[in-house]
Design a protein around this motif. Structure first.
Motif, PDB file in Angstrom:
ATOM      1  N   SER A  82      55.415  87.054   4.042  1.00 56.39           N
ATOM      2  CA  SER A  82      55.029  85.722   2.958  1.00 56.39           C
ATOM      3  C   SER A  82      53.863  86.282   2.056  1.00 56.39           C
ATOM      4  O   SER A  82      53.138  87.227   2.243  1.00 56.39           O
ATOM      5  N   VAL A  83      54.595  85.892   0.613  1.00 57.56           N
ATOM      6  CA  VAL A  83      53.780  86.294  -0.642  1.00 57.56           C
ATOM      7  C   VAL A  83      53.581  85.260  -1.462  1.00 57.56           C
ATOM      8  O   VAL A  83      54.262  84.181  -1.399  1.00 57.56           O
ATOM      9  N   SER A  84      52.924  85.067  -2.267  1.00 58.65           N
ATOM     10  CA  SER A  84      52.613  84.222  -3.222  1.00 58.65           C
ATOM     11  C   SER A  84      53.434  84.375  -4.484  1.00 58.65           C
ATOM     12  O   SER A  84      53.663  85.799  -4.746  1.00 58.65           O
ATOM     13  N   GLU A  85      53.796  83.601  -5.090  1.00 57.96           N
ATOM     14  CA  GLU A  85      54.756  83.620  -6.445  1.00 57.96           C
ATOM     15  C   GLU A  85      53.976  84.753  -7.622  1.00 57.96           C
ATOM     16  O   GLU A  85      52.510  84.512  -7.636  1.00 57.96           O
ATOM     17  N   GLY A  86      54.577  85.657  -8.258  1.00 56.89           N
ATOM     18  CA  GLY A  86      54.100  86.637  -8.983  1.00 56.89           C
ATOM     19  C   GLY A  86      53.122  87.698  -8.463  1.00 56.89           C
ATOM     20  O   GLY A  86      53.032  88.715  -9.011  1.00 56.89           O
ATOM     21  N   THR A  87      53.257  87.958  -7.091  1.00 53.61           N
ATOM     22  CA  THR A  87      52.508  88.976  -6.357  1.00 53.61           C
ATOM     23  C   THR A  87      53.850  89.959  -6.016  1.00 53.61           C
ATOM     24  O   THR A  87      54.814  89.546  -5.809  1.00 53.61           O
ATOM     25  N   PRO A  88      53.353  91.146  -5.498  1.00 57.56           N
ATOM     26  CA  PRO A  88      54.463  92.157  -5.458  1.00 57.56           C
ATOM     27  C   PRO A  88      55.037  91.940  -3.934  1.00 57.56           C
ATOM     28  O   PRO A  88      54.377  91.304  -2.851  1.00 57.56           O
ATOM     29  N   VAL A  89      56.245  92.481  -3.670  1.00 60.05           N
ATOM     30  CA  VAL A  89      56.926  92.281  -2.469  1.00 60.05           C
ATOM     31  C   VAL A  89      57.203  93.648  -2.033  1.00 60.05           C
ATOM     32  O   VAL A  89      57.598  94.605  -2.670  1.00 60.05           O
ATOM     33  N   LEU A  90      56.976  93.607  -0.644  1.00 58.67           N
ATOM     34  CA  LEU A  90      57.206  95.086   0.120  1.00 58.67           C
ATOM     35  C   LEU A  90      57.677  94.821   1.310  1.00 58.67           C
ATOM     36  O   LEU A  90      57.206  93.994   2.332  1.00 58.67           O
ATOM     37  N   LEU A  91      59.364  95.018   1.709  1.00 56.52           N
ATOM     38  CA  LEU A  91      59.714  94.932   2.721  1.00 56.52           C
ATOM     39  C   LEU A  91      60.149  96.225   3.284  1.00 56.52           C
ATOM     40  O   LEU A  91      60.969  97.166   2.898  1.00 56.52           O
ATOM     41  N   ARG A  92      59.611  96.631   4.622  1.00 55.05           N
ATOM     42  CA  ARG A  92      59.788  97.854   5.112  1.00 55.05           C
ATOM     43  C   ARG A  92      60.793  98.181   6.054  1.00 55.05           C
ATOM     44  O   ARG A  92      61.404  97.373   6.893  1.00 55.05           O
ATOM     45  N   CYS A  93      61.468  99.324   6.179  1.00 53.25           N
ATOM     46  CA  CYS A  93      62.772  99.662   6.714  1.00 53.25           C
ATOM     47  C   CYS A  93      62.653 101.163   7.017  1.00 53.25           C
ATOM     48  O   CYS A  93      62.285 102.103   6.138  1.00 53.25           O
ATOM     49  N   ASN A  94      62.603 101.552   8.248  1.00 58.04           N
ATOM     50  CA  ASN A  94      63.028 102.950   8.837  1.00 58.04           C
ATOM     51  C   ASN A  94      64.515 103.025   9.460  1.00 58.04           C
ATOM     52  O   ASN A  94      64.917 102.245  10.205  1.00 58.04           O
ATOM     53  N   TYR A  95      65.082 104.155   9.218  1.00 59.71           N
ATOM     54  CA  TYR A  95      66.443 104.430   9.659  1.00 59.71           C
ATOM     55  C   TYR A  95      66.260 105.550  10.481  1.00 59.71           C
ATOM     56  O   TYR A  95      65.561 106.585  10.622  1.00 59.71           O
ATOM     57  N   SER A  96      67.392 105.642  11.260  1.00 59.94           N
ATOM     58  CA  SER A  96      67.812 107.027  12.062  1.00 59.94           C
ATOM     59  C   SER A  96      69.407 107.231  11.984  1.00 59.94           C
ATOM     60  O   SER A  96      70.155 106.114  11.909  1.00 59.94           O
ATOM     61  N   SER A  97      69.758 108.453  11.442  1.00 60.25           N
ATOM     62  CA  SER A  97      71.165 108.650  11.294  1.00 60.25           C
ATOM     63  C   SER A  97      71.427 110.258  11.728  1.00 60.25           C
ATOM     64  O   SER A  97      70.732 110.865  11.388  1.00 60.25           O
ATOM     65  N   SER A  98      72.589 110.412  12.407  1.00 60.09           N
ATOM     66  CA  SER A  98      72.912 111.608  12.575  1.00 60.09           C
ATOM     67  C   SER A  98      73.520 112.371  11.523  1.00 60.09           C
ATOM     68  O   SER A  98      73.818 113.657  11.600  1.00 60.09           O
ATOM     69  N   TYR A  99      73.894 111.498  10.569  1.00 59.48           N
ATOM     70  CA  TYR A  99      74.397 112.282   9.360  1.00 59.48           C
ATOM     71  C   TYR A  99      73.897 111.915   8.096  1.00 59.48           C
ATOM     72  O   TYR A  99      72.799 111.292   8.382  1.00 59.48           O
ATOM     73  N   SER A 100      74.445 112.671   6.964  1.00 62.11           N
ATOM     74  CA  SER A 100      73.596 112.217   5.731  1.00 62.11           C
ATOM     75  C   SER A 100      73.825 110.491   5.572  1.00 62.11           C
ATOM     76  O   SER A 100      75.053 110.405   5.449  1.00 62.11           O
ATOM     77  N   PRO A 101      72.759 109.708   5.663  1.00 65.70           N
ATOM     78  CA  PRO A 101      73.148 108.365   5.527  1.00 65.70           C
ATOM     79  C   PRO A 101      73.290 107.908   4.017  1.00 65.70           C
ATOM     80  O   PRO A 101      72.957 108.249   3.056  1.00 65.70           O
TER      81      PRO A 101
END
Lengths: 118, 112
Positions: free
Chosen positions: A12-31
């Protein structure tokens, strides 16, 4: 094997403030990595994609993401949130070793629901 | 250019009934996919096709069948619907040398 972990189910963020959505991945190949957005009762729209070119990727609507191999991360950011950004966001990985094969399958994270307060 | 379309948009079935979902794409894409979306699960691949006349199982294929008789169409069938198949179903397509998939608007299926 390919997999994705979205670290927050809700942001949850307020309008006008920065957004950060975090994602980590795992891949056996060049993803290849993607962010898709889904507005309520709508289909999925591609926001941006990383395919082994520049590590900082710019997408639509002011979003961008940075591929960090050492951290196996692909976080989505936006400097200033807008009410229309409220939606569910999916981080997605694909094995890009062979674009013309079944390795083009996508593996989805469980999604992050973004709420934007006025 | 319609992109990827899905028919129908909504459907309610009784347990044991059958139905077919139709996906059509006008982008001349080789690859087509069927996913289901359940709350908190993201999208999971049911079946996919790498070309006309070919299909393969994805992550959750049980209870579903598919056919790709024409390059532009990909059909998903439920022979005997179960409440566990209540979900939103998305079709997607991809060009041979592309990375990204393009999604249809979804079909909301309820099995009672």
């Amino acid at each position: 094997a390919q997999s994705v972990t979205q670290l927050d189910s809700h942001v949850s963020v307020s309008e006008g403030t920065p957004v950060l959505l975090r994602c980590n991945y795992s891949s056996s190949y060049s993803p290849s990595l993607f962010w898709y957005v889904q507005h309520p009762n709508k289909g999925l729209q591609l926001l941006l994609k990383y395919t082994s070119a520049a590590t900082l990727v710019k997408g639509i609507n002011g979003f961008e993401a940075e591929f960090k191999k050492s951290e196996t991360s692909f976080h989505l950011t936006k400097p200033s949130a807008h009410m229309s950004d409220a939606a569910e966001y999916f981080c997605v990985v694909s094995a890009a070793a062979d674009r013309g094969s079944t390795l083009g399958r996508l593996y989805f994270g469980r999604g992050t629901q973004l709420t934007v307060w006025p | 250019n319609a992109g990827v379309t899905q028919t129908p948009k909504f459907r309610v079935l009784k347990t044991g009934q059958s139905m077919t979902l139709l996906c059509a794409q006008d982008m001349n894409h080789e690859y087509m996919y069927w996913y289901r979306q359940d709350p908190g699960m993201g999208l999971r691949l049911i079946h996919y096709s790498v070309g006309e006349g070919t299909t393969a199982k994805g992550e959750v294929p049980d209870g579903y069948n598919v056919s790709r008789l024409k390059k532009q169409n990909f059909l998903l069938g439920l022979e005997s619907a179960a409440p566990s198949q209540t979900s939103v179903y998305f079709c997607a397509s991809k060009g041979l040398w592309a990375y990204e998939q393009y999604f249809g608007p979804g079909t909301r299926l309820t099995v009672t």
